[in-house]
Design an enzyme around this catalytic site. Structure first.
Site, mmCIF file in Angstrom:
data_model
loop_
_atom_site.group_PDB
_atom_site.id
_atom_site.type_symbol
_atom_site.label_atom_id
_atom_site.label_comp_id
_atom_site.label_asym_id
_atom_site.label_seq_id
_atom_site.Cartn_x
_atom_site.Cartn_y
_atom_site.Cartn_z
ATOM 1 N N SER A 132 -5.571 -1.875 -13.998
ATOM 2 C CA SER A 132 -4.949 -0.553 -13.941
ATOM 3 C C SER A 132 -4.894 0.129 -15.306
ATOM 4 O O SER A 132 -4.692 1.336 -15.385
ATOM 5 C CB SER A 132 -3.523 -0.678 -13.371
ATOM 6 O OG SER A 132 -3.560 -1.195 -12.059
ATOM 7 N N GLY A 341 -0.645 -18.542 17.772
ATOM 8 C CA GLY A 341 -1.804 -19.258 17.273
ATOM 9 C C GLY A 341 -3.088 -18.438 17.330
ATOM 10 O O GLY A 341 -3.949 -18.549 16.448
ATOM 11 N N GLU A 364 -7.698 1.307 -6.228
ATOM 12 C CA GLU A 364 -7.387 2.720 -6.482
ATOM 13 C C GLU A 364 -5.908 2.934 -6.827
ATOM 14 O O GLU A 364 -5.277 3.908 -6.409
ATOM 15 C CB GLU A 364 -7.811 3.596 -5.299
ATOM 16 C CG GLU A 364 -9.324 3.633 -5.102
ATOM 17 C CD GLU A 364 -9.765 4.660 -4.079
ATOM 18 O OE1 GLU A 364 -9.206 5.764 -4.049
ATOM 19 O OE2 GLU A 364 -10.674 4.341 -3.311
ATOM 20 N N SER A 367 0.155 -0.959 -5.757
ATOM 21 C CA SER A 367 1.457 -0.437 -5.315
ATOM 22 C C SER A 367 2.422 -0.281 -6.483
ATOM 23 O O SER A 367 3.215 0.673 -6.525
ATOM 24 C CB SER A 367 2.060 -1.371 -4.257
ATOM 25 O OG SER A 367 1.283 -1.350 -3.074
#
Length: 383
Positions: A132, A341, A364, A367
């Site tokens: 980032s 399952g 992109e 969070s």
């Protein structure tokens, strides 16, 4: 469930497009990945081009791509097949900087080919030691007599193994210049010195790669904007498409809820369908509520970008991506849990969705980055 295109953020043209893409996807896309992801991506790009959908990813006559159209298409494709959404999105992101900042000649060379599916685009920003922190890019673009010589490496480059053209960011200033020392370049991947050094395998198969650049020579005509504009170009390109990442998450989450509903109606527990149990209904209610909240944030952000293109919409876009991707992860996890399952059995749709959604919370702008964007704008407004 409510069709989000019925909301006033969209018009009849958007609604017609959503129906067209949804019908096309149902007829032409399989949810399962083949054994050769590269070949499958190439095929999907050609199919999307022939269907006319890729034309929405590039600029026409100086107009920017309509973000609401991009969001609608990504949500519809993601609902059916994650690899189709990936192929569509990367054509837009890979060529987005050309649409925004390219000169007439570069636009003429690449945008028609990208829009027809005749050329595959990539966006090379991330490096092995930088995620980032774009300002820390170390790939260098050194001034030469008639252009630049680029050296360095790029990592986690989507379409890296199959691209024909790449938008690449390099440091043309000194390290002390930080973000102000970056420039953007467009070059064919066939340029001497540009090679795929490593294929990157992920939990959801995509054509990701690490790229090596050794004495790659590019002319001044390959540069986008002015020298030093690279950071601005990267951020504006990412901002244009960030909302659509949330739309892809929305498509995955809608499919997960539909799979959960169908399974809970068919599966019996204690002599009654699983769907008749209050605990199941409560879980489905939470899933549907989160889904609609994400759709509203995405629709608002896309509408704002389309209707007020000159304004700063980073907070709205960050909220849309953050909420939609985080909640899609929770919705898909709940769908897996309802399947028991069968939910973790390789080959089931919810198992595929569980793998597909994870990367959207990272790429992109992770969070954590979106939370910083939102928080900084709130603090700035408070001052």
């Amino acid at each position: 469930m409510t069709d989000w295109t019925d909301w006033p953020f969209f018009d009849d043209e958007h609604r017609a497009l959503e129906g067209e893409v949804r019908d096309w996807a149902q007829k032409n896309l399989s949810h399962a990945h083949g054994s050769d992801v590269d070949a499958e991506c190439r095929t999907i790009v050609v199919m999307l081009g022939r269907a006319g959908f890729l034309e929405h990813t590039v600029a026409h006559n100086g107009d920017l791509p309509d973000v609401r159209r991009l969001a609608i298409i990504r949500a519809a494709l993601a609902y059916q097949a994650g690899l189709a959404d990936f192929s569509f999105a990367m054509q837009g992101l890979g060529s987005g900087a050309i649409s925004l900042f390219g000169g007439d000649e570069i636009k003429k060379i690449w945008l028609p080919r990208v829009g027809k599916g005749e050329a595959i685009a990539a966006f090379a920003l991330t490096e092995p030691d930088t995620g980032s922190d774009v300002a820390a890019i170390s790939t260098t673009g050194t001034r030469d007599t008639d252009g630049y010589v680029i050296n360095g490496a790029k990592s986690f480059i989507s379409n890296g193994t199959i691209a024909d053209v790449v938008t690449l960011f390099a440091r043309t200033g000194s390290p002390e210049d930080g973000a102000r020392g970056l420039s953007a370049f467009v070059l064919p991947v066939s340029t001497p010195g540009l090679t795929v050094s490593r294929r990157i395998n992920t939990i959801a198969p995509h054509p990701l790669a690490e790229l090596s650049l050794e004495n790659v020579r590019v002319s001044d005509g390959c540069r986008l904007g002015e020298e030093g504009d690279g950071f601005k170009i990267a951020m504006q390109t990412l901002n244009l498409f960030r909302v659509t990442v949330g739309a892809a998450a929305l498509g995955f989450a809608r499919r997960a809820l539909d799979e959960a509903l169908a399974f809970s109606r068919e599966r019996n527990l204690g002599g009654a369908p699983l769907a008749d149990h209050p605990v199941t209904q409560a879980r489905l209610a939470d899933m549907a509520t989160s889904l609609d909240a994400s759709a509203l944030l995405i629709a608002r952000a896309a509408y704002e970008q389309d209707m007020r293109p000159g304004e700063d919409h980073r907070r709205e876009a960050a909220m849309a991506k953050l909420h939609a991707t985080e909640e899609a992860q929770s919705i898909i996890d709940a769908a897996v849990q309802l399947h028991g399952g069968r939910g973790v059995e390789v080959g089931s749709k919810v198992e595929e969705l569980y793998r597909e959604i994870r990367a959207l919370r990272i790429y992109e702008g992770a969070s954590e980055v979106q939370r910083q964007v939102i928080g900084k704008t709130l603090v700035k407004e408070g001052r």
